[in-house]
Design an enzyme around this catalytic site. Structure first.
Site, mmCIF file in Angstrom:
data_model
loop_
_atom_site.group_PDB
_atom_site.id
_atom_site.type_symbol
_atom_site.label_atom_id
_atom_site.label_comp_id
_atom_site.label_asym_id
_atom_site.label_seq_id
_atom_site.Cartn_x
_atom_site.Cartn_y
_atom_site.Cartn_z
ATOM 1 N N ARG A 131 1.912 10.674 12.297
ATOM 2 C CA ARG A 131 2.660 9.730 11.516
ATOM 3 C C ARG A 131 3.682 8.969 12.494
ATOM 4 O O ARG A 131 3.837 9.391 13.642
ATOM 5 C CB ARG A 131 3.561 10.535 10.405
ATOM 6 N N SER A 174 -3.676 9.793 6.981
ATOM 7 C CA SER A 174 -4.185 9.102 5.959
ATOM 8 C C SER A 174 -5.506 9.686 5.295
ATOM 9 O O SER A 174 -6.628 9.933 6.131
ATOM 10 C CB SER A 174 -4.727 7.691 6.194
ATOM 11 N N ARG A 180 -7.547 8.713 3.155
ATOM 12 C CA ARG A 180 -8.797 7.940 3.117
ATOM 13 C C ARG A 180 -9.399 7.861 4.430
ATOM 14 O O ARG A 180 -10.720 7.827 4.676
ATOM 15 C CB ARG A 180 -8.183 6.484 2.624
ATOM 16 N N ARG A 181 -8.671 7.438 5.491
ATOM 17 C CA ARG A 181 -9.105 7.313 6.725
ATOM 18 C C ARG A 181 -9.804 8.413 7.491
ATOM 19 O O ARG A 181 -10.804 8.547 7.756
ATOM 20 C CB ARG A 181 -8.016 6.712 7.630
ATOM 21 N N LYS A 237 0.840 -1.222 -0.146
ATOM 22 C CA LYS A 237 -0.108 -0.051 0.007
ATOM 23 C C LYS A 237 0.996 1.479 0.006
ATOM 24 O O LYS A 237 0.244 2.112 -0.318
ATOM 25 C CB LYS A 237 -0.821 0.094 1.243
ATOM 26 N N ASP A 238 2.012 1.025 0.310
ATOM 27 C CA ASP A 238 3.214 2.242 0.394
ATOM 28 C C ASP A 238 3.820 2.333 -0.806
ATOM 29 O O ASP A 238 4.760 3.224 -1.102
ATOM 30 C CB ASP A 238 4.314 2.115 1.508
ATOM 31 N N CYS A 279 -1.031 10.108 -3.520
ATOM 32 C CA CYS A 279 -1.115 9.852 -1.989
ATOM 33 C C CYS A 279 -2.241 10.911 -1.351
ATOM 34 O O CYS A 279 -2.310 10.953 -0.287
ATOM 35 C CB CYS A 279 0.129 10.224 -1.384
ATOM 36 N N ARG A 315 3.023 5.886 17.081
ATOM 37 C CA ARG A 315 1.744 6.482 17.166
ATOM 38 C C ARG A 315 1.119 5.897 18.244
ATOM 39 O O ARG A 315 0.307 6.801 19.064
ATOM 40 C CB ARG A 315 1.028 5.895 15.702
#
Length: 291
Positions: A144, A124, A126-127, A80-81, A236, A150
């Site tokens: 991050r 993110s 998306r999140r 995913k990265d 991104c 985190r």
């Protein structure tokens, strides 16, 4: 005896994933292998969201340079990265069996259980968009760093909750941290839970060794999700979620950055699905996926 140099980032999760590849190659071929840690810009710069400082290439460009320069024989990535468009001389030789694709919420029993106006840490897009679509009252702050960083920020009170990938927590032997979020509540990032191995495209000998670890069903699903991203011209900054299934279908969702708009769909062709989503999306979403 063949000796392989396996390149990876130096985070605890990256090292675990590289160790999975090393152990798999040794078991499959009886060779020797070592893990070579390459420090990436994404690891060094931690005070700004990834999208502001160069995107996913910050996780891969130093590994790409080491691979193409002959310092390592293969590179291990969380897929995913990995940016959608890759250098022409590099190929994805294998993808390991996919782990749990879901996100896990840490700090509350559910998204609904978060108190009014709660602060959630994530970097993110998306999140962020998914959370705000479900709970517009939430305050999203940038988080991050690796898993421990985190979790430490959360423990220090910098946010009320955060989200982490279930796959990473499982690989770090922390399967009980947080609560898994159902896929019908939060669809994951494209390629979430998948670990890939990249090689120099011209290196047939390395390809023969690495391909022994390839999980065909996961590889096909990840390629479908990456094809969707390519057709969307996503980067991104793009709040996009997608999950391909072993029957060949793929589900996807696009969001406005603030979660105020959303479009979803499914199909068997990722390119056609991308076009359908964009055709039905409002302007606040389409502008995020402009070519």
């Amino acid at each position: 005896m063949t000796h392989l140099r396996i390149g990876t980032r130096g985070s605890p999760l990256a090292l675990v994933q590289a160790g999975m590849v090393r152990d798999g190659l040794i078991a499959a071929h009886g060779i020797t292998a070592e893990i070579v840690v390459i420090r990436t810009t994404g690891d060094i710069v931690q005070d700004r969201p990834l999208a502001e400082i160069g995107g996913k290439a910050l996780w891969t460009k130093e590994l790409d340079r080491a691979l193409l320069g002959g310092e390592i024989d293969c590179a291990v990535h969380s897929m995913k990265d990995v940016e959608t468009v890759r250098p022409a001389d590099i190929s994805i030789a294998a993808i390991l069996p996919r782990a749990d694709v879901r996100d896990r919420l840490i700090g509350a029993a559910s998204i609904a259980a978060l108190h009014q106006g709660a602060t959630v840490g994530t970097s993110s897009p998306r999140r962020r968009a998914q959370l705000l679509r479900i709970r517009p009252d939430l305050t999203i702050v940038s988080f991050r760093g690796n898993v421990d960083t985190r979790l430490a920020k959360l423990a220090a009170g910098e946010a009320d909750a955060t989200l982490l990938a279930a796959a990473g927590l499982e690989r770090l032997d922390r399967p009980d941290v947080g609560v898994a979020i159902a896929l019908d509540v939060m669809l994951p990032a494209p390629a979430q839970g998948a670990v890939g191995i990249e090689i120099r495209k011209s290196d047939a000998a390395i390809h023969r060794l690495v391909s022994a670890l390839d999980h065909a069903a996961t590889h096909a699903s990840v390629l479908a999700e990456r094809a969707l991203l390519a057709a969307l011209h996503a980067d991104c900054h793009s709040p996009v979620a997608a999950l391909a299934h072993t029957d060949g279908t793929i589900r996807a969702e696009l969001y406005a950055e603030d979660g105020s708009a959303h479009v979803a769909g499914s199909g068997n062709d990722p390119v056609m699905l991308a076009h359908d989503l964009l055709a039905r999306a409002p302007a606040s979403i389409r502008q995020l996926f402009a070519a």
